[in-house]
Structures are given as structure tokens and as C-alpha cells.
Design a protein around this motif. Structure first.
Motif, PDB file in Angstrom:
ATOM      1  N   ARG A  39       0.845  -1.185   0.000  1.00  0.00           N
ATOM      2  CA  ARG A  39       0.000   0.000   0.000  1.00  0.00           C
ATOM      3  C   ARG A  39       0.891   1.250   0.000  1.00  0.00           C
ATOM      4  O   ARG A  39       1.979   1.273   0.581  1.00  0.00           O
ATOM      5  N   SER A  40       0.452   2.289  -0.659  1.00  0.00           N
ATOM      6  CA  SER A  40       1.233   3.528  -0.731  1.00  0.00           C
ATOM      7  C   SER A  40       1.248   4.285   0.593  1.00  0.00           C
ATOM      8  O   SER A  40       2.185   5.031   0.881  1.00  0.00           O
ATOM      9  N   SER A  41       0.218   4.095   1.397  1.00  0.00           N
ATOM     10  CA  SER A  41       0.171   4.797   2.685  1.00  0.00           C
ATOM     11  C   SER A  41       1.052   4.090   3.696  1.00  0.00           C
ATOM     12  O   SER A  41       1.017   2.859   3.834  1.00  0.00           O
ATOM     13  N   VAL A  96       9.358   2.299   1.557  1.00  0.00           N
ATOM     14  CA  VAL A  96       8.739   1.502   0.493  1.00  0.00           C
ATOM     15  C   VAL A  96       9.794   1.020  -0.491  1.00  0.00           C
ATOM     16  O   VAL A  96       9.855  -0.170  -0.854  1.00  0.00           O
TER      17      VAL A  96
END
Length: 287
Positions: A39-41, A96
Motif C-alpha cells: 500500500r502507498s500509505s 517503500v
């Protein structure tokens, strides 16, 4: 029956809560993988909720990591064998990328640091490794930071810890340093003698213009020697007195040298002489 249903519901809720609640520490960041896709968050420090059996949480440490680089053997540009070890300080700036783009960012940074250190050794002279480490540290930091940026890693600092030299090289350097110190000592001593000679020349010129100054200097030397309570006192004889006595001594005239009488021949007559006009010998008539 009702109590059993309530107890089962409480147990199920507790299990769901235990499976969905996670704690992220202050120095960590959380990555959520939902069905294998990140997930990007990014989850911040504190409590975070997950979907049980769907989400997976990975924690990434954001602290500065201190990684020692093992000693690397190499040959410098001036053909000296050395062994150099260093230390690398780095941290994760993008969790990330650090988790997705590289399998093990710690191992990757360590390998890049070792190869970069060997490259720096081959490009540098021995004097640079010993005295100009700041520039080498900056160059090593740039070499490691270039690939690390693509991994979400920032190289904070790189330091060369120690440079190990062969024993023969250590002895050679000690002899060189000793010879350099001896050369400096001789130069300083010669410079002092040169300055002292200039001062002595000026003092001699001053005393030559004033002869009484030389006598005063002689008396001062006598006072200095006598103050040490020596049993023997050496008193130099003034040179001016010798010159005065030499000037007052009358010079005796040298006796005139008598000319030797001409030798006579066996008959009592003077020896024959050669005529300037011919080679005939003309004897004189006896008186």
C-alpha cells in the motif's frame, strides 16, 4: 446457552482484535501488504489496524545504522601494500523503496562499501591515506551514496578508521622522519651560526674603530672567569702592546756583502778572458 454464545462472541472478538491491532514504535514505519501488494500509505508510529488474514505489516527501522566495513587489502597508486578498514553510517529515507527494490539493503550497502573502499585505495597515494583522509572520506561517501539512492538509503557519513602498513614500510618511514628532523636541526644550527657571525663581524668592526673597547672586553672576560673561583687564571697578552713594542724596536742595517776577488791562474796572472768579438783566448801580460 446464551452465556455460551456470548463467551464465544467475546473470544472471537478478542481473536479478531489481536489479529488486527499492531503497534508501530517511534523509530519505525509500517508497510501494509494487502494480498501481496504494498500500500502507498505508510503507517506512522502508534496503534494501527489491519484486516485479519488480508493485510500483512512489515516494520522498517528508520534509525541511523552503523556498519563496520571489514579491512580491505589493496595496493596504492605508488605501489604500497596497505590494509584499510572503515565505518559507514546510513539510514532509510524511503521505507517503500528500501523494502521493495532491494532484498536486503544492509547487505547491499556493505558490499558496495567494500568495493568502493578498494577502489579508493587503488586511486590514492600513501600520503593521502595517512594525511588527507577528509577528502577520501568525501569521495568514498559519494561512491557509496550513488547506488544507495535507488534503494531508498541515504549515506550519512563514511569514515576511514585505520590504515595498516607493513613493518618494513613503518621502519622506512621512521628513518625518513628521523633524517628530516636531523636536516632541520642542522639548518637551524647553521642559520644560528650565520646570524652570530654577522653580529660578531659588526662587533669586531666597532672594536676596531675604538681600541679601548677591546681592552674593556678583555677586562670583562677576566672578571667573568675570576667570578667562578678558579684556581688558575689565564690572562691574554694584549695585541696592541706587541704592536707598540714592535714599532719601537730599531731595525739593524744588514752588513754589506763583499765581492769575491778574481781567481788567478797557476802562473800568478789573472785568468784569461774571452773576447766578445771572437772565440780566441787572449792572455794578459803580467805586470
Amino acid at each position: 446457552m446464551l452465556m455460551g454464545i456470548l463467551s464465544a462472541a467475546v473470544l472471537a472478538g478478542g481473536a479478531w482484535l489481536a489479529a488486527s491491532v499492531r503497534v508501530v514504535k517511534q523509530y519505525e514505519r509500517g508497510l501494509i501488504y494487502r494480498f501481496g501488494r504494498v500500500r502507498s500509505s505508510i503507517r506512522e508510529p502508534g496503534l494501527t489496524l489491519l484486516v485479519p488474514f488480508v493485510d500483512h505489516l512489515q516494520k522498517v527501522n528508520m534509525q541511523i545504522v552503523t556498519m563496520p566495513v571489514p579491512g580491505q587489502d589493496g595496493i596504492t597508486r605508488d605501489n604500497v601494500t596497505v590494509r584499510v578498514d572503515a565505518v559507514v553510517y546510513f539510514k532509510v529515507v524511503d521505507p517503500v523503496i528500501a523494502a521493495v527494490n532491494v532484498q536486503d539493503y544492509r547487505s547491499a550497502v556493505g558490499q558496495v562499501a567494500q568495493t568502493s573502499l578498494r577502489s579508493i585505495i587503488g586511486k590514492s597515494d600513501l600520503d593521502d591515506l595517512l594525511s588527507n583522509r577528509e577528502r577520501l572520506n568525501q569521495g568514498l561517501e559519494l561512491m557509496i551514496d550513488s547506488p544507495a539512492l535507488g534503494w531508498g538509503i541515504h549515506i550519512d557519513r563514511v569514515e576511514i578508521k585505520d590504515v595498516a602498513l607493513p613493518e618494513a614500510m613503518k621502519r622506512s618511514m621512521s628513518r625518513q622522519a628521523e633524517a628530516e628532523r636531523e636536516r632541520r636541526a642542522r639548518v637551524i644550527s647553521a642559520d644560528g651560526e650565520l646570524q652570530a657571525s654577522h653580529k660578531l663581524a659588526q662587533a669586531a668592526a666597532t672594536m676596531a674603530d675604538t681600541p679601548s673597547a677591546l681592552q674593556l672586553r678583555l677586562l670583562e672576560t677576566v672578571v667573568q672567569v675570576s667570578s667562578e673561583k678558579n684556581s688558575t687564571l689565564v690572562l691574554p697578552f694584549p695585541v696592541e702592546l706587541l704592536r707598540f713594542l714592535d714599532a719601537q724596536t730599531p731595525k739593524t742595517a744588514e752588513p754589506a756583502k763583499e765581492k769575491p776577488a778574481p781567481e788567478a791562474n797557476g802562473q800568478g796572472a789573472p785568468a784569461p778572458r774571452l773576447s766578445q768579438e771572437s772565440d780566441v783566448v787572449t792572455p794578459r801580460a803580467a805586470d
